[in-house]
Design a protein around this motif. Structure first.
Motif, PDB file in Angstrom:
ATOM      1  N   ARG A  21      -3.883   3.428  -2.512  1.00  0.00           N
ATOM      2  CA  ARG A  21      -3.135   2.570  -1.577  1.00  0.00           C
ATOM      3  C   ARG A  21      -2.618   1.302  -2.272  1.00  0.00           C
ATOM      4  NH1 ARG A  21      -6.034   0.655   2.035  1.00  0.00           N
ATOM      5  NH2 ARG A  21      -7.833   2.023   1.955  1.00  0.00           N
ATOM      6  N   ASP A  47       1.273   6.829   1.471  1.00  0.00           N
ATOM      7  CA  ASP A  47       0.322   5.913   0.847  1.00  0.00           C
ATOM      8  C   ASP A  47       0.508   5.973  -0.672  1.00  0.00           C
ATOM      9  OD1 ASP A  47      -0.722   5.243   3.268  1.00  0.00           O
ATOM     10  OD2 ASP A  47      -2.644   6.279   3.003  1.00  0.00           O
ATOM     11  N   LYS A  49      -3.463  -0.206  -4.989  1.00  0.00           N
ATOM     12  CA  LYS A  49      -4.336  -0.974  -5.886  1.00  0.00           C
ATOM     13  C   LYS A  49      -4.736  -0.123  -7.092  1.00  0.00           C
ATOM     14  CE  LYS A  49      -8.843  -3.258  -6.136  1.00  0.00           C
ATOM     15  NZ  LYS A  49     -10.029  -3.737  -5.444  1.00  0.00           N
ATOM     16  N   GLU A 108       0.812  -1.228   0.000  1.00  0.00           N
ATOM     17  CA  GLU A 108       0.000   0.000   0.000  1.00  0.00           C
ATOM     18  C   GLU A 108       0.842   1.274   0.000  1.00  0.00           C
ATOM     19  OE1 GLU A 108      -2.830  -0.054   3.184  1.00  0.00           O
ATOM     20  OE2 GLU A 108      -3.946  -1.725   2.309  1.00  0.00           O
TER      21      GLU A 108
END
Ligand code: DUC
Ligand code: ZN
Ligand code: ZN
Length: 480
Positions: free
Chosen positions: A451, A405, A453, A27
């Motif tokens: 994060r 992040d 993805k 992440e």
């Protein structure tokens, strides 16, 4: 943990730009590297699980929209985006964090309002989210509750000098809340319009038969915004409370903010894309085949769109350049024309106030770079870095650096975005129209990473509800 390498792009921050590769592990961002780096003998482009080619593109921190209203009960109806639909639309447009407003109203408990907002959002969001607290009923009980805000990660709260009988606070209530805010380090956000005077003007206009959306803008005159902004500044100065004025639209209100800042006061202001691009004459006064002179209802929001002839829009752009205004949020508060805005046919006072823009803010502000209003770096600063700092998330959000992040957007300056609905165009907000119909953007949100993805990739949505988590925010980093 999966690793992602974004390679070949230009990483843009609030302070500069450089060719760099961005390495993500799980992440988090773990490296901002010289392009083509070999790390401990390993070619990253070969070893990363996913490689995103950003050649010719900008790599920027994910957008932060610090002013949204999802599922807000307002104007006799409810804002039409849920946390699910609204955060998904935000993601489509390159925004990876939103801060919504939890609501407390007169006679209800602040803690109950906050719990209600947590229940609405939890498990439904596509991207990370935080809350400000609306104090719609300042009394002994709600003032006491302010002591707990920081522990909840709610380090900013909003009061209204407008909307008597709904969210309105009088000067005595504002003073009492600001005293507490100064004690606890909270940032006071203010809707600065003189509501009682506006209500008189609006009633007089309706009585005179001036009932169309255009007169919403006439009733909410710039003097009402300037006066309230000045009053808020004075109350903030007296109480030593930091102040953040939301949705600034009048050039005279900006002048008040600039004056206070020049005097050394901790005063900040945001504007929204609608106050940069749209106007009283062109939008509130619009006429269409479908809606006649009610067409302007699409753009009824408060503060209202201002007269282009008076030069407010140009002044907003200027204020963004000179830092008299520090941020651009949307005040996303969507309502459909059918079944919602049409409540106000025959009486503009009954039109639910709000415009939907959460999907388009990054694009609309990028267009300001194309037209020479802003630099690339200022674009990132206004839409991501300053919101992170202002609302206590910087380091985690708002910057591409190891440890942050992995909220990253790959933006294509050679791409194109046509905004609107119908004619093959679409948007993802839950609205039956677009306030931005016909806007063309010389750029495109290609890839959005939240994060770590990938949730949007070249016009494909890959996210899911529940991807987003609540962000407990710290104190405003402009104040510590
Ligand atoms: N202004 C709007 O236009 N909508 C929601 C609330 C507000 O202050
Ligand atoms: Zn407001
Ligand atoms: Zn708002």
């Amino acid at each position: 943990m999966t690793t992602t390498l974004i390679t070949g792009g230009t990483v843009v921050s609030a302070t500069g730009r450089a060719a760099a590769d961005v390495l993500i592990d799980g992440e988090k961002i773990v490296g901002v590297l010289t392009p083509g780096s070999v790390l401990l003998g390993t070619d990253l482009a070969e070893s990363a699980d996913t490689v995103i080619d950003a050649t010719g593109k900008y790599v920027i921190p994910g957008g932060i929209d610090a002013h949204t209203h999802f599922e807000l009960p307002f104007g006799g109806t409810e804002a039409s985006d849920t946390f699910e639909s609204g955060t998904r639309a935000a993601a489509w447009g390159g925004t990876t964090t939103v801060i919504d407003f939890a609501v407390q109203t007169t006679g209800t408990k602040v803690q109950d309002g906050l719990a209600k907002w947590h229940a609405k959002a939890a498990g439904n969001c596509a991207i990370d989210y935080g809350f400000h607290q609306i104090m719609g009923g300042v009394d002994d009980d709600s003032l006491k509750a302010m002591a707990g805000f920081v522990d909840e990660g709610i380090t900013s709260y909003k009061m209204f000098m407008a909307y008597p009988g709904v969210f309105y606070s009088d000067d005595g209530q504002i003073l009492r809340a600001m005293q507490k805010a100064a004690d606890y380090g909270l940032l006071t956000m203010m809707h600065a319009e003189n509501g009682p005077a506006i209500d008189v003007l609006a009633a007089q206009l309706v009585e005179a038969g001036k009932t169309t959306p255009y007169f919403h803008g006439i009733a909410r005159a710039w003097q009402m915004e300037e006066e309230a902004t000045h009053r808020a500044i004075m109350l903030a100065q007296l109480t030593n409370a930091p102040l953040y004025v939301v949705h600034v639209s009048a050039k005279q209100a900006v002048q008040q903010l600039a004056w206070a800042r020049d005097n050394g006061q901790n005063v900040f202001g945001e504007t929204c894309p609608q106050y940069l691009y749209l106007s009283l004459e062109e939008q509130l006064g619009a006429v269409s085949k479908e809606w006649g002179d009610f067409e302007g209802a699409k753009w009824v929001c408060s503060t209202p769109l201002r007269s282009r002839e008076e030069g407010h829009q140009d002044h907003m752009w200027q204020a963004l350049r000179t830092n008299d205004l520090q941020m651009v949020s949307t005040d996303h508060c969507p309502f459909c024309m059918k079944g919602q805005k049409d409540l106000g046919i025959g009486d503009f006072r009954k039109i639910p106030n709000g415009i939907g823009s959460v999907e388009h803010r990054m694009d609309l502000m990028y267009q300001g770079v194309v037209t020479g209003e802003l630099t690339l770096e200022r674009w990132v600063e206004l839409t991501s870095t300053t919101p992170a700092r202002m609302f206590g998330m910087y380091g985690q959000k708002g910057v591409i650096t190891p440890g942050a992040d992995a909220d990253v957007v790959v933006y294509d300056p050679n791409g194109h975005t046509s905004i609107g609905i119908g004619d093959g165009k679409t948007h993802h907000m839950n609205m039956d129209h677009s306030a931005w119909e016909g806007f063309e953007i010389d750029g495109h949100v290609d890839t959005v990473i939240s994060r770590g993805k990938v949730i949007v990739d070249r016009n494909q949505y890959l996210g899911a509800k529940g991807d987003g988590k609540f962000i407990k925010r710290g104190l405003s980093q402009y104040l510590i």
